[in-house]
Design a protein around this motif. Structure first.
Motif, mmCIF file in Angstrom:
data_model
loop_
_atom_site.group_PDB
_atom_site.id
_atom_site.type_symbol
_atom_site.label_atom_id
_atom_site.label_comp_id
_atom_site.label_asym_id
_atom_site.label_seq_id
_atom_site.Cartn_x
_atom_site.Cartn_y
_atom_site.Cartn_z
ATOM 1 N N PHE A 547 0.824 -1.218 0.000
ATOM 2 C CA PHE A 547 0.000 0.000 0.000
ATOM 3 C C PHE A 547 0.856 1.265 0.000
ATOM 4 N N PHE A 572 -7.972 5.270 0.115
ATOM 5 C CA PHE A 572 -8.030 5.754 1.499
ATOM 6 C C PHE A 572 -8.673 4.712 2.413
ATOM 7 N N GLU A 575 -6.128 1.819 3.039
ATOM 8 C CA GLU A 575 -5.078 2.112 4.018
ATOM 9 C C GLU A 575 -5.639 2.179 5.431
ATOM 10 N N THR A 629 1.673 11.036 -3.684
ATOM 11 C CA THR A 629 0.806 9.982 -3.181
ATOM 12 C C THR A 629 0.497 10.292 -1.723
ATOM 13 N N HIS A 631 -0.432 8.101 0.387
ATOM 14 C CA HIS A 631 -0.453 6.821 1.107
ATOM 15 C C HIS A 631 0.961 6.368 1.430
ATOM 16 N N PRO A 633 1.853 4.222 4.472
ATOM 17 C CA PRO A 633 1.567 3.499 5.731
ATOM 18 C C PRO A 633 2.824 3.086 6.486
ATOM 19 N N TYR A 699 -7.791 13.454 3.207
ATOM 20 C CA TYR A 699 -6.544 13.330 3.971
ATOM 21 C C TYR A 699 -6.643 13.988 5.344
ATOM 22 N N MET A 708 -3.446 9.644 9.233
ATOM 23 C CA MET A 708 -2.768 10.155 8.043
ATOM 24 C C MET A 708 -2.002 11.444 8.323
#
Length: 1514
Positions: A547, A572, A575, A629, A631, A633, A699, A708
C-alpha cells in the motif's frame, strides 16, 4: 449409546434383502416405536440393522440425485409425488423416528426441559435491532438481543441501540465476551446440580438417525455443485440447489432450538471422525454415490493456495537479517510447500514479468499445520459441511444453523478450528464471488462470533497458527492485484503496489479478512504473540508495503484529464482498514514500560521495510516533480510506534531513530504531501479534476486524520528535532517552490511556479511551519487535552449538534482509552467547553435542532487558529471561525477593531523533542523572516496580511522558546559596511534581531531596476558609504561573482546531504551511493540573471518598529512602554493568550525582545530616538489612558466622516456645475479658479477584501462594485406633461406614439432613409429600450482581489442564489448582489481638466477641443501601444455592459455585427445617463464620471465627422 450408533451406522451395509413396499406403507409411528424398542434391548444389533435398512430406503442417495436433475425424471424417482413430496415424506419419517413413535411436538418440549445451556446464542440476520453495552462488554464486538438487554441491569451504562449490518448473535451468558453483571435473569450462570440428567432413551434415536440425515444432505450438496469452466457457477444454479435443500436445513435449524441436549448430540455427530470415514468410504457399487464423490474430489483441488490461477513469477529475494524464522525465497526453483511455476502457463508468466521484484513469503518454521498451502482434507461432517457452505457462498440458512450450534462449547472449539482450516479457501471463494458484499457480511457474521472470545482466539492461535494463516492469506489476496509502481523512477522501479482500480479494492472485498485480523489483535495475548514473532512482523511489513505509494497522482500541466478516476476513496479506505486499524490494535497493547521490546521489534522491521522501499524506487534525496501519493503506511507505522514509545513506554527516542541519512529520506515524502496540499488549494492541480481536491479533503477529514496527517506531521517534527535546522528549513521552502520569491530584489524569476500561485504557496509554507512548531498532539499533550482541543476547534468553526460533534471528533482508535465518542469523558469535556442552546420553533412551525456553542471563556482563552487550520476540510471554515471570534471580541468589548488570529502560548514540549525549537533559532529562518519583513515594508507584491501574521507568529514563538540569554558582546550597533555572506553572526534569535544588515548581494534579472545601465568608471568604498538610507533599496555595484542571497542555501543543503551520506558510508566501509544530480536546476529555461548589491541598513528590530508605524498609519507611533514603567521589563505581564491586531503583535514582540536582552532594549530606544526626538513622557493613569484612547478614536471617526461628506459635496457640486448649462458669469469665475488649481492629493480607495487603502493605478486598478441591469424605463418618458389615465376599455388604450422610445425609433428610421448608416448611428441615441441601469453599494476593491474572490466562490461547493460563471457575486462587505466591477481611473479626487466641459463654451469650441484631443496620443488615458491592467479591465467592463441587455437593443445597423453598433451603444449609455440626471437628478454620482472616462477612452478609436460631433453633447 453413541458408540453403538456409530457401529451400526458405519461399516459395510447389511446384505439382507430390502424391505417390501408394504413395510414402508406401515404406520410411521408404529414403525418408530418398534425400532426404538428394538434398540433399547441389550443386544440391539438386529434393531440397528433394521433401522439402517429403513434409512437407506427413506434417505436414498439416488433420491437427491434425481431431484437435482429436475423435470419428469425427478418426479418419477420421487414416487409419483415429485421431488417436493418425496423430501417432505423423508422429513416426516425422520421426525417420527426421532420422537420414537410419540408426537414430535411433545418430543421437542421434552428435550427443551433438559436444556443446560447458560448462553442465549440467539442468531439474527441483517437489519435486526440489537444492543451493545460498552460498560459490560469485554470485547468491542459484544451484542445483546432486545429481550436479554431489557431483562438485564444496564442502568447508567454506556450503551447504544443499533441496526445490525451483517447479522450477529446474542452474547448474553458468555463470560468470555461480557461481564457477568450484565447477564439477564434467564442466563445467569447455572449450577450443574440444578439441571436434571437427560434420560437415556430420549435422544437414543437421534444418535442413530442424524448421521445418516447429515450424510444425505452432504450428498445433495456434492451432486448439486458443478465445477465451473471459467467464471464460477451460475447464481441461478446455486439458488436452485439451495432452494431444494431449504426444508432439510430448516429441519436441522429447528433441532438446534431444542436446547443444549440436542445441540450436544448434533456436536457428536458433526465432529465424530469415525462416522464420517465409514459413511464416505463405504461407497459399495452405487454409481451415483461414486459420481458425487468424484465431484467432491474435483472441488477440493481448488482449495489450496498453490492452485495454478495464483501462480506468478517472482524475483529471488534474499532473506533479510533477523528473519531466520521466516523463509523469504523466490518462486523460481523453490521447493516444498510453495511449489513451482508451471512453465506451460505462458500467459501468467508474461503477464507478471512487468511487476518487478515481488516477495512470496512462506509460513514461519514454527507452523505445524501446512493445510493452508495444500489441498484440504476433511475428517468430519463439520469440515465438509463448512466446505460446501463456502462453495455455495454462505447461504443464509446454513450460516444460521452453524451459528445456532455455538452455545455448545465443544462444537464452538471444533467449528473455530475448522473455520481457520478453511480460511485460505474462504479468501479464494470471496475473490471469485459475484456477490462479494453479501458473502462478506455472512463471513463476518460467523467470524465475529468466533474471534471475539479471547480464550478461544488464543487457543486457535497456539494450536492452529491462526496469526500465520491470517497474515499469509491477506498477503496472497493482495498479490493478485499488484501493479508496478510509477513513483520516483518509473522505468527502473522494482516496487509493486495494489491497483486501486481492481474490484478487490473498489468493492472492499478484503474487508471481512481484515476485520477478523483487527478483531483478534484486540486480544492482548494474541497481539503479544504477534509482536514477539519476528517472522510475522516481516511478513506483515511486506503486506503493508503493498500500500506504500499506491494511487499515485501526476499533475496535469497541459490539458484537463478526460476521465476523472474515482478510485481514490478505495485507496483511502484500504489504508485505513487494512493498515491503520491493525496498527492501532497493536498500539493499544504497547502502553507500559514492560512492552518496550515489542516497540523495538516493530520499529526495527519497519525501518528495514522502508529502506527496501527506498532502494526499490531508486530514491536518493530528491522526489520526482509533479507527483504525489497520500499513502505512506510504512512511514505512519514508524511514526506512531515512536510516539507510543516516548509517551507511554519511557523509551529513549534516540535509541530507536536511524542515522541522519535515513532521517533525511524519511522526511521527504511526508513533506511533499504538505507542499502538494498547498498546491492543490492554490489550484495548481486544477487540470486533474475535482478528485484531487477530494483526496486533499479526505486526507484531513475527521475519520482519517488520526491515521494520516497527524502521523505525517509528527514524523516531520521528529526529523526536524534531529536534523540540521538550516537543512530542514531550506528543504521546506524548496518543496513549496518559493525559493525564488525569497529575494530582497524588487523583481525575481520563478522557474517552477507561476506568479499567480506564489502568494498562496508562500502562505502555505509559513502556515506549515507554524503548525509544525505549534502542534503538540504527539509531543506532550494528554488524551484529555487532545479531546478538549479537538472539540474546541470544531465548535469554533460552527455551532454543532451533539451527533455532528460526535462524528467530527477524530475517533480514538483504542476503544479502551476512555475517550471514545459517547464516553463519560467526552460528555464531561463537552459540558466544560460548550453551552447548549435548546431547540426553538421557527416561524414556519418547524423546530430547529438544539446546538452546542462555545462558552465565552473558550473564545477568550482557548480558541486556537492553528488547530482550526489543521482540522479544516473547507477553507471557508477558517474564516467562519475568525468571524465568530471577531464578533465575540466586539460584543465583549475586548477589542473593537479587526483582530488577527490570537497568539496562544504553547504547552511545554516533552524533553525528547526539545530539538524541534532549534528551527526557530537557525540562520536560514532568520534570513527568511528578515527578507519577508523587508519586502512587506517595501510594499512588494505577493505578500499578504496572512504572510505578515505568520512571520510575526514565528518571531514571537522563537522569543517564547529562546535559549538562555547570551552575553551582549557587540560593542555597537553598526559595524563595517560590508556584504554579509553569513547574514547573521549566530543562531540565537534574540541576538540576531538586533544585528544590522548593511548590504546584500542579490541575483536579479537583467531588466531589474537594481541593475545599473551605465557602470561608473570607478567604485570606491567612499562612494559606497556616501549613499543615504531610504525606503527604496539602492544599487551599489554589479558583480558576476558569488552571491549572498538566501537560497544559495539550496546548494548548501545538497552539499550537507552528500556530506552525511559520505560520512555514514565511510563508517560502514561502503561505496558512496551516486547522487541523482550534482547541481540542482529547476525545470524550464534558465533565466538570465546577474548579481547586484543592495543597500539595506536594517535589522529585524528596526523593521518591526517601522512596520508599527506603517500599520498604525502615522509616524513615530511606537513608544517603548518601559520608559514609563521599568517594572514591565522586570516582571513582564504577558498573558498566555493575547488578543489584538498587527500593531499589538509588534508591540508584544518588541517588549519580549527587550525583556530578554539589555542590548535589544538599548537598540530599540536608539532607533526610536533617531526617528523622533525624545519627549518627556507624560504619565497618565490607566483610567485616563482609556478615556484618551476613546476620545482619540471618536475624533478620528469624526474627521473621516467630515472628509467623506466634504468630498461627496465637492463632487456633487462640480458635477452639477459642469452638467447643467447655466449662463451665469458669477458661476464661471469660481469654476475657472477651481479648475486652475488642480488638487494634488490622489483619490484613495479602501479594498474591502484585503483591507489596504491606496490610489488606483494602471498596474493594480481599483474598482467599484456595481450591479448592471437592463431597463426600459427611460423609453416610457413623454414630452407631454399631461398625465395619462388608466385605460378601462379597449377604446382607451395607451398608444406609445409620444414616448421617447417611439420618437427615437422614428428619428433613426428617418435618418437611415436619407443618410449613410455610419453617420446616422453617430447622430442618435439608443438605449431608451433595453438600456443599462447601474446600481452600486459604494464599496471598492482591487481588481486582482476581486479575481481571487471570484475564484474562491467558484471553488466553493455550497453556492446558492447566483451563478459565479456569469460573473455574479455578493459584495464581500455588505453582501449586496453585484455582477461587475467598474475600474476607477488613476488620478486626483477631482476630474482632470481636459475632461471637464465648462458651461460657457459653444458647440464649435467643443468640436475643436475634441479634434485636438484626438490628435494628441498622450491625452487619452489608454495608449494602443501599451496595454495595461487598467485598459484590460475597462474593456472587460464594457463587455459586461453590452452583455447586460439583449442583442436586438444594441444592433441597429443595417450591417449586423458592425463595430458602429458597439460605439453607439456605449455612447448612448453615457448620454442618456447625463440627460436623465439633468431632468430627475437620480443618476448615481459615482457612475457618471466613470462612464465619461470610459467613453473618452473609446473615443480614441472613433473617426467622426463635424456633423456627428455636433450632436455629441445632446
Amino acid at each position: 449409546m453413541a458408540a453403538a450408533a456409530a457401529a451400526a451406522v458405519g461399516g459395510q451395509q447389511p446384505s439382507q434383502p430390502e424391505l417390501p413396499a408394504s413395510g414402508l406403507a406401515l404406520d410411521k409411528a408404529a414403525t418408530a416405536a418398534h425400532l426404538k424398542a428394538a434398540l433399547s434391548r441389550p443386544d440391539n444389533r438386529a434393531g440397528a440393522e433394521e433401522l439402517q435398512a429403513l434409512l437407506e430406503r427413506v434417505l436414498s442417495a439416488e433420491r437427491p440425485l434425481a431431484a437435482a436433475a429436475g423435470g419428469e425424471d425427478a418426479a418419477a424417482a420421487g414416487g409419483g409425488g415429485g421431488p417436493g413430496a418425496a423430501e417432505e415424506e423423508a422429513l416426516e419419517w425422520c421426525k417420527c423416528l426421532l420422537a420414537g413413535g410419540g408426537g414430535y411436538d411433545e418430543f421437542c418440549a421434552a428435550v427443551r426441559a433438559y436444556d443446560p445451556a447458560a448462553l442465549c446464542g440467539l442468531v439474527w440476520t441483517a437489519n435486526f435491532v440489537a444492543y451493545r453495552c460498552r460498560t459490560c462488554g469485554i470485547s468491542p464486538c459484544m451484542s445483546l438481543c432486545a429481550e436479554c438487554f431489557h431483562q438485564g441491569d444496564h442502568t447508567g451504562h454506556d450503551f447504544n441501540m443499533f441496526r445490525s449490518q451483517a447479522g450477529g448473535a446474542c452474547d448474553c451468558g458468555d463470560s468470555n465476551v461480557m461481564r457477568e453483571s450484565g447477564f439477564c435473569k434467564r442466563h445467569q450462570i447455572k449450577s450443574s446440580s440444578n439441571i436434571p440428567c437427560v434420560p437415556k432413551d430420549l435422544l437414543m434415536m437421534s444418535e442413530f438417525v442424524l448421521p445418516r440425515f447429515i450424510f444425505c444432505l452432504i450428498q445433495y450438496l456434492r451432486e448439486g455443485y458443478n465445477e465451473p469452466a471459467a467464471d464460477g457457477p451460475s447464481e441461478k444454479d446455486l439458488n436452485k440447489v439451495l432452494q431444494l435443500l431449504e426444508p432439510q436445513i430448516s429441519f436441522l435449524e429447528d433441532l438446534t432450538k431444542m436446547g443444549g441436549a440436542m445441540r450436544s448430540v448434533l456436536t457428536q455427530v458433526l465432529t465424530n471422525q469415525q462416522n464420517y470415514k465409514d459413511l464416505t468410504s463405504g461407497l459399495g457399487e452405487n454409481a451415483c454415490v461414486k459420481k458425487s464423490h468424484e465431484k467432491y474430489l474435483i472441488a477440493l483441488k481448488s482449495s489450496g493456495l498453490t492452485y495454478p490461477e495464483d501462480k506468478l513469477v517472482y524475483g529471488v529475494q534474499e532473506p533479510s537479517a533477523g528473519t531466520s524464522s521466516l523463509a523469504v525465497q523466490g518462486f523460481v526453483g523453490a521447493t516444498g510447500t510453495l511449489g513451482q511455476v508451471d512453465s506451460s502457463d505462458e500467459d501468467d508468466q508474461d503477464g507478471s514479468q512487468g511487476l518487478g521484484k515481488r516477495k512470496r513469503v512462506k509460513l514461519s518454521s514454527g507452523t505445524k499445520d501446512q493445510s493452508i498451502m495444500d489441498v484440504l482434507k476433511h475428517k468430519s461432517f463439520l469440515e465438509e459441511l463448512l466446505f460446501w457452505t463456502i462453495k455455495y457462498e454462505f447461504p443464509q440458512k446454513m450460516v444460521t444453523f452453524l451459528l445456532n450450534m455455538l452455545p455448545d462449547q465443544e462444537y464452538k472449539v471444533a467449528f473455530t478450528k475448522t473455520f481457520v482450516q478453511h480460511y485460505a479457501f474462504i479468501m479464494k471463494t470471496l475473490k471469485k464471488s459475484h456477490e462479494s458484499d453479501t458473502m462478506s457480511n455472512r463471513i463476518v457474521h460467523i467470524s465475529v462470533q468466533l474471534f471475539s472470545n479471547e480464550e478461544l482466539a488464543r487457543q486457535v492461535t497456539e494450536e492452529c497458527q491462526l496469526l500465520d494463516i491470517m497474515v499469509t492469506v491477506l498477503l496472497y489476496m493482495m498479490e493478485s492485484c499488484l501493479i508496478k509502481s510509477e513513483l520516483q523512477d518509473e522505468e527502473n522501479s522494482l516496487h509493486v503496489v495494489v491497483n486501486c482500480g481492481e474490484a478487490l479494492l473498489k468493492n472492499n472485498t478484503y474487508w471481512p479478512l481484515v476485520s477478523d485480523f483487527i478483531n483478534i489483535l484486540s486480544h492482548q495475548s494474541v497481539a503479544k504473540r504477534f509482536l514477539e514473532d519476528h517472522g510475522l512482523l516481516v511478513t506483515w511489513m511486506n503486506f503493508v508495503s503493498f500500500f506504500q505509494g499506491m494511487n499515485l497522482n501526476k499533475r496535469e500541466l497541459n490539458e484537463h484529464v478526460e476521465f476523472e478516476s474515482q478510485t481514490y476513496y478505495a485507496a483511502f479506505a484500504a489504508e485505513l482498514e487494512a493498515c491503520a486499524q491493525p496498527m492501532w490494535g497493536l498500539l493499544s497493547h504497547c502502553k507500559v514500560r514492560e512492552t518496550q521490546e515489542y516497540t523495538r521489534n516493530v520499529v526495527r522491521y519497519c525501518l528495514e521495510a522502508l529502506q527496501d522501499w527506498f532502494d526499490a524506487i531508486n530514491f536518493v534525496d530528491e522526489p520526482a516533480p509533479n507527483q504525489v501519493t497520500f499513502h505512506l503506511p510504512l512511514h505512519r507505522y514508524y511514526a506512531m510506534f515512536l510516539s507510543k514509545a516516548v509517551k507511554c513506554q519511557e523509551l529513549d527516542l534516540d535509541s530507536v531513530l536511524p542515522d541522519q541519512e535515513m532521517l533525511m529520506k524519511l522526511m521527504i515524502h511526508p513533506l511533499q504531501i504538505q507542499a502538494s496540499l498547498a498546491e492543490i488549494h492554490s489550484n495548481m492541480w486544477v487540470r486533474n479534476g475535482l478528485q484531487i481536491k477530494g483526496q486533499a479533503m479526505t486526507y484531513v477529514q475527521s475519520h482519517f486524520c488520526n491515521s494520516m496527517i497527524d502521523p505525517d506531521i509528527y514524523l516531520l517534527q521528529v526529523c526536524a528535532s534531529r536534523l540540521d535546522p538550516d537543512y530542514f528549513i531550506s528543504s521546506v521552502f524548496e518543496r513549496f517552490k518559493v525559493v525564488d520569491l525569497l529575494t530582497m530584489a524588487s523583481q525575481h524569476q520563478n522557474t517552477v511556479l507561476d506568479a499567480e500561485h506564489e502568494r498562496s504557496m508562500l502562505e502555505g509554507a509559513l502556515t506549515f511551519l507554524v503548525i509544525l512548531l505549534s502542534l503538540r498532539l504527539h509531543l506532550g499533550m494528554s488524551d484529555d487535552e487532545i479531546l478538549r482541543a479537538e472539540m474546541v476547534a470544531q465548535l469554533c468553526m460552527n455551532d454543532r449538534t451533539h451527533s455532528s460533534l460526535l462524528d467530527l471528533i477524530p475517533e480514538n482508535p483504542n476503544p479502551k482509552s476512555g475517550i471514545i465518542p459517547g464516553s463519560y469523558s467526552f460528555e464531561s469535556v463537552l459540558s466544560a467547553v460548550a453551552d447548549f442552546k435548546a431547540p426553538v420553533f421557527e416561524p414556519g412551525g418547524s423546530m430547529q435542532q438544539g446546538m452546542y456553542t462555545p462558552k465565552a471563556e473558550v473564545w477568550d482563552q482557548e480558541f486556537d487558529p492553528v488547530m482550526v487550520i489543521l482540522r479544516t476540510v473547507y477553507r471557508r471554515d477558517v474564516q467562519s471561525a475568525m468571524d465568530r471570534y471577531t464578533a465575540f471580541l466586539k460584543q465583549s468589548g475586548k477589542f473593537p477593531g479587526n483582530p488577527w488570529p490570537p497568539y496562544k502560548k504553547r504547552t511545554s514540549l516533552h524533553p525528547s523533542y526539545k530539538g524541534l525549537m532549534r528551527l526557530l533559532h537557525c540562520k536560514t529562518l532568520h534570513i527568511v523572516l528578515f527578507t519577508l519583513l523587508y519586502k512587506i515594508l517595501m510594499d512588494h507584491q505577493n505578500l499578504s496580511e496572512h504572510v505578515l501574521c505568520m512571520v510575526l507568529y514565528l518571531i514571537e514563538l522563537g522569543l517564547e522558546n529562546s535559549a538562555e540569554e547570551e552575553p551582549d558582546e557587540e560593542a555597537s550597533v553598526g559595524g563595517p559596511e560590508r556584504c554579509h555572506d553569513s547574514w547573521f553572526p549566530g543562531s540565537n534569535l534574540v541576538s540576531n534581531m538586533r544585528h544590522f544588515i548593511n548590504y546584500v548581494r542579490v541575483r536579479v534579472p537583467e531588466t531589474a531596476p537594481e541593475v545599473k545601465r551605465d557602470s561608473p568608471a570607478s567604485t570606491s568604498s567612499d562612494n559606497l558609504g556616501s549613499f543615504q538610507s531610504s525606503r527604496r533599496p539602492k544599487v551599489l555595484q554589479r558583480e558576476n561573482s558569488g552571491t549572498a542571497q538566501v537560497f544559495s542555501l539550496v546548494a548548501e543543503r545538497r552539499k550537507k546531504f552528500q556530506e552525511i551520506i559520505n560520512r555514514s558510508s565511510s563508517e560502514a566501509n561502503q561505496v558512496v551511493r551516486p547522487k541523482t544530480s550534482s547541481k540542482w536546476s529547476a525545470p524550464g529555461s534558465a533565466p538570465q540573471l546577474t548579481t547586484a548589491i543592495l543597500e539595506i541598513k536594517e535589522s529585524i528590530l528596526s523593521l518591526l518598529i517601522k512596520l508599527h508605524h506603517k500599520l498604525s498609519g502615522k509616524q513615530n507611533s511606537y513608544y517603548p512602554p518601559w520608559l514609563d514603567d521599568i517594572e514591565i521589563l522586570i516582571q513582564p505581564e504577558i498573558p498566555k493568550y493575547s488578543h489584538g491586531d498587527g500593531i499589538t503583535a509588534v508591540e508584544r514582540i518588541l517588549l519580549k525582545a527587550a525583556s530578554q536582552s539589555r542590548m535589544n532594549k538599548r537598540i530599540i530606544e536608539e532607533i526610536c530616538r533617531k526617528v523622533t526626538p525624545p519627549v518627556p513622557p507624560k504619565k497618565v493613569t490607566a483610567a485616563e489612558k482609556k478615556t484618551l484612547d476613546k476620545e482619540e478614536r471618536r475624533q478620528k471617526a469624526r474627521e473621516r466622516q467630515q472628509k467623506l461628506l466634504a468630498e461627496f459635496a465637492s463632487r456633487q457640486k462640480s458635477f452639477m456645475e459642469t452638467a447643467m448649462d447655466v449662463d451665469s458669469p458669477e458661476n464661471d469665475i469660481p469654476m475657472e479658479i477651481t479648475t486652475a488649481e488642480p488638487q494634488v492629493s490622489e483619490a484613495v480607495y479602501d479594498c474591502v477584501i484585503c483591507g489596504q487603502s491606496g490610489p488606483s493605478s494602471e498596474d493594480r486598478p481599483t474598482g467599484l462594485v456595481v450591479l448592471l441591469q437592463a431597463s426600459s424605463v427611460l423609453g416610457q418618458c413623454r414630452d407631454n406633461v399631461e398625465p395619462k389615465k388608466l385605460p378601462i376599455t379597449e377604446e382607451e388604450q395607451i398608444y406609445p406614439w409620444d414616448t421617447c422610445a417611439a420618437v427615437h425609433d422614428v428619428r433613426l428610421s428617418l435618418l437611415q432613409r436619407y443618410f449613410k448608416d455610419s453617420s446616422c448611428l453617430l447622430a442618435v441615441s439608443i438605449g431608451w429600450e433595453g438600456g443599462v441601469y447601474v446600481q452600486t453599494c459604494g464599496h471598492t476593491l482591487h481588481i486582482d482581489c476581486h479575481k481571487s474572490y471570484m475564484e474562491s466562490l467558484r471553488n466553493d461547493q455550497v453556492l446558492q442564489g447566483f451563478s459565479v460563471d456569469k460573473g455574479e457575486f455578493t459584495c464581500p462587505l455588505c453582501r449586496q448582489f453585484a455582477n461587475s466591477v467598474l475600474p476607477c481611473y488613476p488620478g486626483s479626487n477631482v476630474e482632470n481638466n481636459p475632461w471637464q466641459r465648462p458651461s460657457n463654451k459653444s458647440i464649435q469650441d467643443l468640436i475643436k477641443e475634441v479634434e485636438e484631443l484626438q490628435g494628441r496620443p498622450g491625452a487619452f488615458p489608454v495608449s494602443i501601444s501599451s496595454e495595461t491592467n487598467l485598459s484590460k479591465e475597462m474593456e472587460s467592463v464594457m463587455k459586461d455592459i453590452k452583455n447586460t441587455t439583449q442583442k436586438k437593443y444594441r444592433d441597429y445597423s443595417k450591417t449586423p455585427g458592425s463595430p458602429d453598433n458597439d460605439f453607439l451603444f456605449m455612447y448612448s449609455v453615457a448620454r442618456l445617463g447625463n440627460r436623465r440626471f439633468v431632468k430627475t437628478k437620480c443618476i448615481d454620482l459615482i457612475y457618471i464620471p466613470l462612464m465619461k472616462e470610459h467613453m473618452l477612452v473609446s473615443a480614441r478609436f472613433l473617426s467622426t465627422s463635424m456633423k456627428s460631433l455636433s450632436l455629441l453633447p445632446c
